[in-house]
Design a protein around this motif. Structure first.
Motif, PDB file in Angstrom:
ATOM      1  N   GLU A   1      10.097   2.584  -4.078  1.00 60.00           N
ATOM      2  CA  GLU A   1       8.612   2.561  -4.061  1.00 60.00           C
ATOM      3  C   GLU A   1       7.814   1.471  -4.872  1.00 60.00           C
ATOM      4  O   GLU A   1       8.604   0.813  -5.597  1.00 60.00           O
ATOM      5  N   SER A   2       6.737   1.023  -4.486  1.00 60.85           N
ATOM      6  CA  SER A   2       5.926   0.020  -5.007  1.00 60.85           C
ATOM      7  C   SER A   2       4.598   0.157  -4.923  1.00 60.85           C
ATOM      8  O   SER A   2       4.057   1.111  -4.151  1.00 60.85           O
ATOM      9  N   GLY A   3       3.831  -0.405  -5.759  1.00 53.34           N
ATOM     10  CA  GLY A   3       2.234  -0.163  -5.522  1.00 53.34           C
ATOM     11  C   GLY A   3       1.588   0.317  -6.722  1.00 53.34           C
ATOM     12  O   GLY A   3       0.367   0.389  -6.783  1.00 53.34           O
ATOM     13  N   GLY A   4       2.593   0.830  -7.535  1.00 51.56           N
ATOM     14  CA  GLY A   4       1.884   1.791  -8.662  1.00 51.56           C
ATOM     15  C   GLY A   4       1.143   0.883  -9.778  1.00 51.56           C
ATOM     16  O   GLY A   4       1.463  -0.542  -9.920  1.00 51.56           O
ATOM     17  N   ALA A   5      -0.060   1.370 -10.243  1.00 52.54           N
ATOM     18  CA  ALA A   5      -0.840   0.477 -11.243  1.00 52.54           C
ATOM     19  C   ALA A   5      -1.740   1.267 -11.731  1.00 52.54           C
ATOM     20  O   ALA A   5      -1.868   2.418 -11.720  1.00 52.54           O
TER      21      ALA A   5
ATOM     22  N   VAL B   1      -5.748   2.125 -12.566  1.00 51.52           N
ATOM     23  CA  VAL B   1      -6.830   1.884 -12.069  1.00 51.52           C
ATOM     24  C   VAL B   1      -8.051   2.636 -12.705  1.00 51.52           C
ATOM     25  O   VAL B   1      -7.405   3.784 -13.340  1.00 51.52           O
ATOM     26  N   GLN B   2      -9.321   2.427 -12.541  1.00 56.02           N
ATOM     27  CA  GLN B   2     -10.228   3.179 -12.842  1.00 56.02           C
ATOM     28  C   GLN B   2     -10.571   4.365 -11.865  1.00 56.02           C
ATOM     29  O   GLN B   2     -10.191   4.171 -10.783  1.00 56.02           O
ATOM     30  N   ALA B   3     -11.100   5.485 -12.408  1.00 55.50           N
ATOM     31  CA  ALA B   3     -11.419   6.608 -11.522  1.00 55.50           C
ATOM     32  C   ALA B   3     -12.619   6.057 -10.461  1.00 55.50           C
ATOM     33  O   ALA B   3     -13.272   5.218 -10.598  1.00 55.50           O
ATOM     34  N   GLY B   4     -12.128   6.536  -9.328  1.00 50.25           N
ATOM     35  CA  GLY B   4     -12.975   5.949  -7.967  1.00 50.25           C
ATOM     36  C   GLY B   4     -12.262   4.892  -7.356  1.00 50.25           C
ATOM     37  O   GLY B   4     -12.850   4.370  -6.227  1.00 50.25           O
ATOM     38  N   GLY B   5     -11.250   4.145  -7.959  1.00 46.01           N
ATOM     39  CA  GLY B   5     -10.541   3.052  -7.356  1.00 46.01           C
ATOM     40  C   GLY B   5      -9.583   3.695  -6.279  1.00 46.01           C
ATOM     41  O   GLY B   5      -9.443   4.779  -5.704  1.00 46.01           O
ATOM     42  N   SER B   6      -8.830   2.716  -5.678  1.00 41.60           N
ATOM     43  CA  SER B   6      -7.882   2.867  -4.943  1.00 41.60           C
ATOM     44  C   SER B   6      -6.628   2.271  -4.870  1.00 41.60           C
ATOM     45  O   SER B   6      -6.321   1.142  -5.631  1.00 41.60           O
ATOM     46  N   LEU B   7      -5.440   2.637  -4.318  1.00 44.56           N
ATOM     47  CA  LEU B   7      -4.172   1.983  -4.381  1.00 44.56           C
ATOM     48  C   LEU B   7      -3.288   2.314  -3.183  1.00 44.56           C
ATOM     49  O   LEU B   7      -3.623   3.487  -2.539  1.00 44.56           O
ATOM     50  N   ARG B   8      -2.663   1.422  -2.584  1.00 45.33           N
ATOM     51  CA  ARG B   8      -1.493   1.587  -1.765  1.00 45.33           C
ATOM     52  C   ARG B   8      -0.366   1.519  -2.260  1.00 45.33           C
ATOM     53  O   ARG B   8       0.208   0.668  -2.534  1.00 45.33           O
ATOM     54  N   LEU B   9       0.291   2.730  -2.061  1.00 41.80           N
ATOM     55  CA  LEU B   9       1.891   2.894  -2.327  1.00 41.80           C
ATOM     56  C   LEU B   9       2.782   2.588  -1.098  1.00 41.80           C
ATOM     57  O   LEU B   9       2.122   3.021   0.052  1.00 41.80           O
ATOM     58  N   SER B  10       3.691   1.812  -1.365  1.00 43.15           N
ATOM     59  CA  SER B  10       4.689   1.548  -0.271  1.00 43.15           C
ATOM     60  C   SER B  10       6.127   2.247  -0.553  1.00 43.15           C
ATOM     61  O   SER B  10       6.652   2.259  -1.755  1.00 43.15           O
ATOM     62  N   CYS B  11       6.857   2.520   0.373  1.00 44.06           N
ATOM     63  CA  CYS B  11       8.212   3.200   0.336  1.00 44.06           C
ATOM     64  C   CYS B  11       9.028   2.360   1.430  1.00 44.06           C
ATOM     65  O   CYS B  11       8.690   2.842   2.687  1.00 44.06           O
ATOM     66  N   ALA B  12       9.731   1.486   1.021  1.00 39.70           N
ATOM     67  CA  ALA B  12      10.566   0.855   1.864  1.00 39.70           C
ATOM     68  C   ALA B  12      11.989   1.186   1.779  1.00 39.70           C
ATOM     69  O   ALA B  12      12.468   1.839   0.699  1.00 39.70           O
ATOM     70  N   ALA B  13      12.521   1.445   3.232  1.00 39.92           N
ATOM     71  CA  ALA B  13      13.583   2.007   3.179  1.00 39.92           C
ATOM     72  C   ALA B  13      14.792   1.004   3.684  1.00 39.92           C
ATOM     73  O   ALA B  13      14.416  -0.047   4.500  1.00 39.92           O
ATOM     74  N   SER B  14      16.092   1.307   3.261  1.00 41.80           N
ATOM     75  CA  SER B  14      17.237   0.514   3.852  1.00 41.80           C
ATOM     76  C   SER B  14      18.307   1.255   4.000  1.00 41.80           C
ATOM     77  O   SER B  14      18.415   2.398   3.440  1.00 41.80           O
ATOM     78  N   GLY B  15      19.217   0.550   4.944  1.00 45.14           N
ATOM     79  CA  GLY B  15      20.330   1.598   5.037  1.00 45.14           C
ATOM     80  C   GLY B  15      20.492   2.471   6.195  1.00 45.14           C
ATOM     81  O   GLY B  15      21.511   2.942   6.804  1.00 45.14           O
ATOM     82  N   ASP B  16      19.126   2.783   6.822  1.00 46.06           N
ATOM     83  CA  ASP B  16      19.069   3.586   8.015  1.00 46.06           C
ATOM     84  C   ASP B  16      17.734   3.159   8.386  1.00 46.06           C
ATOM     85  O   ASP B  16      16.635   2.974   7.800  1.00 46.06           O
ATOM     86  N   THR B  17      17.295   3.493   9.714  1.00 45.17           N
ATOM     87  CA  THR B  17      15.773   3.529  10.413  1.00 45.17           C
ATOM     88  C   THR B  17      15.256   4.924  10.016  1.00 45.17           C
ATOM     89  O   THR B  17      15.841   5.893  10.151  1.00 45.17           O
TER      90      THR B  17
ATOM     91  N   ASN C   1       9.995  -0.138   8.653  1.00 49.80           N
ATOM     92  CA  ASN C   1      10.916   0.539   8.035  1.00 49.80           C
ATOM     93  C   ASN C   1      10.275   1.044   6.675  1.00 49.80           C
ATOM     94  O   ASN C   1      10.788   1.356   5.779  1.00 49.80           O
ATOM     95  N   THR C   2       9.137   1.352   6.650  1.00 50.88           N
ATOM     96  CA  THR C   2       8.173   1.544   5.481  1.00 50.88           C
ATOM     97  C   THR C   2       6.847   2.619   5.776  1.00 50.88           C
ATOM     98  O   THR C   2       6.606   2.716   6.950  1.00 50.88           O
ATOM     99  N   VAL C   3       7.014   3.564   4.749  1.00 46.35           N
ATOM    100  CA  VAL C   3       5.967   4.469   4.684  1.00 46.35           C
ATOM    101  C   VAL C   3       5.071   4.070   3.781  1.00 46.35           C
ATOM    102  O   VAL C   3       5.507   3.739   2.543  1.00 46.35           O
TER     103      VAL C   3
ATOM    104  N   GLY D   1      13.527   7.853  -3.905  1.00 47.37           N
ATOM    105  CA  GLY D   1      13.426   6.778  -4.791  1.00 47.37           C
ATOM    106  C   GLY D   1      13.277   7.059  -6.082  1.00 47.37           C
ATOM    107  O   GLY D   1      13.380   8.041  -6.826  1.00 47.37           O
ATOM    108  N   GLN D   2      13.167   5.805  -6.821  1.00 48.25           N
ATOM    109  CA  GLN D   2      13.070   6.120  -8.303  1.00 48.25           C
ATOM    110  C   GLN D   2      11.595   6.270  -8.996  1.00 48.25           C
ATOM    111  O   GLN D   2      11.496   6.428 -10.138  1.00 48.25           O
ATOM    112  N   GLY D   3      10.676   6.085  -8.282  1.00 44.87           N
ATOM    113  CA  GLY D   3       9.289   6.265  -8.499  1.00 44.87           C
ATOM    114  C   GLY D   3       8.595   5.063  -8.993  1.00 44.87           C
ATOM    115  O   GLY D   3       9.000   3.948  -9.184  1.00 44.87           O
ATOM    116  N   THR D   4       7.190   5.205  -8.937  1.00 44.32           N
ATOM    117  CA  THR D   4       6.239   4.371  -9.286  1.00 44.32           C
ATOM    118  C   THR D   4       5.020   4.774 -10.234  1.00 44.32           C
ATOM    119  O   THR D   4       4.575   5.984  -9.461  1.00 44.32           O
ATOM    120  N   GLN D   5       4.750   4.415 -10.947  1.00 49.66           N
ATOM    121  CA  GLN D   5       3.808   4.954 -11.859  1.00 49.66           C
ATOM    122  C   GLN D   5       2.372   4.442 -11.488  1.00 49.66           C
ATOM    123  O   GLN D   5       1.783   3.341 -11.206  1.00 49.66           O
TER     124      GLN D   5
END
Length: 128
Positions: free
Chosen positions: A6-10, A12-28, A74-76, A119-123
């Protein structure tokens, strides 16, 4: 064996936006339902969004979060808009192997034991 990162954690202030990504390897990912879960300190891990053939959302995030998948990468993704302080948590993605998914309508679930790989998580921290 699927490895999820996982990536993309950060912060932010209330009302904001984030996009998290979950990249996979080892299989489709086209044979996997993918879930996004979150866990706040002192609380149980809960499902917020998942996608197999179609997406599903927890009531607490419906209308604010959008899950999508790009099988070519290969990402969600989890697009999170109108963030609230109560969205603060560590966010995890997980994969549930569904070998018939490419040709069969498949529903995802928020049942954690159903998921084979995590995954290991993102904050994510949302301040008021």
């Amino acid at each position: 064996q699927v490895r999820l990162v996982e990536s993309g954690g950060a912060s932010v202030q209330a009302g904001g936006s984030l996009r998290l990504s979950c990249a996979a390897s080892g299989d489709t990912l086209d044979q996997y339902a993918i879930g996004w879960f979150r866990q706040a300190p002192g609380k149980e891990r809960e499902g917020v969004a998942c996608i197999a053939t179609n997406p599903q959302y927890a009531a607490s995030v419906k209308g604010r979060f959008t899950i999508s998948r790009d099988n070519t990468k290969n990402t969600v993704y989890l697009q999170m808009d109108s963030l609230k302080p109560e969205d603060t948590a560590t966010y995890y993605c997980a994969a549930d192997h569904r070998p018939h998914m490419p040709t069969t309508i498949t529903m995802c679930t928020f049942l954690r034991p159903q998921y084979d790989f995590w995954g290991q998580g993102t904050q994510v921290s949302v301040s008021s």
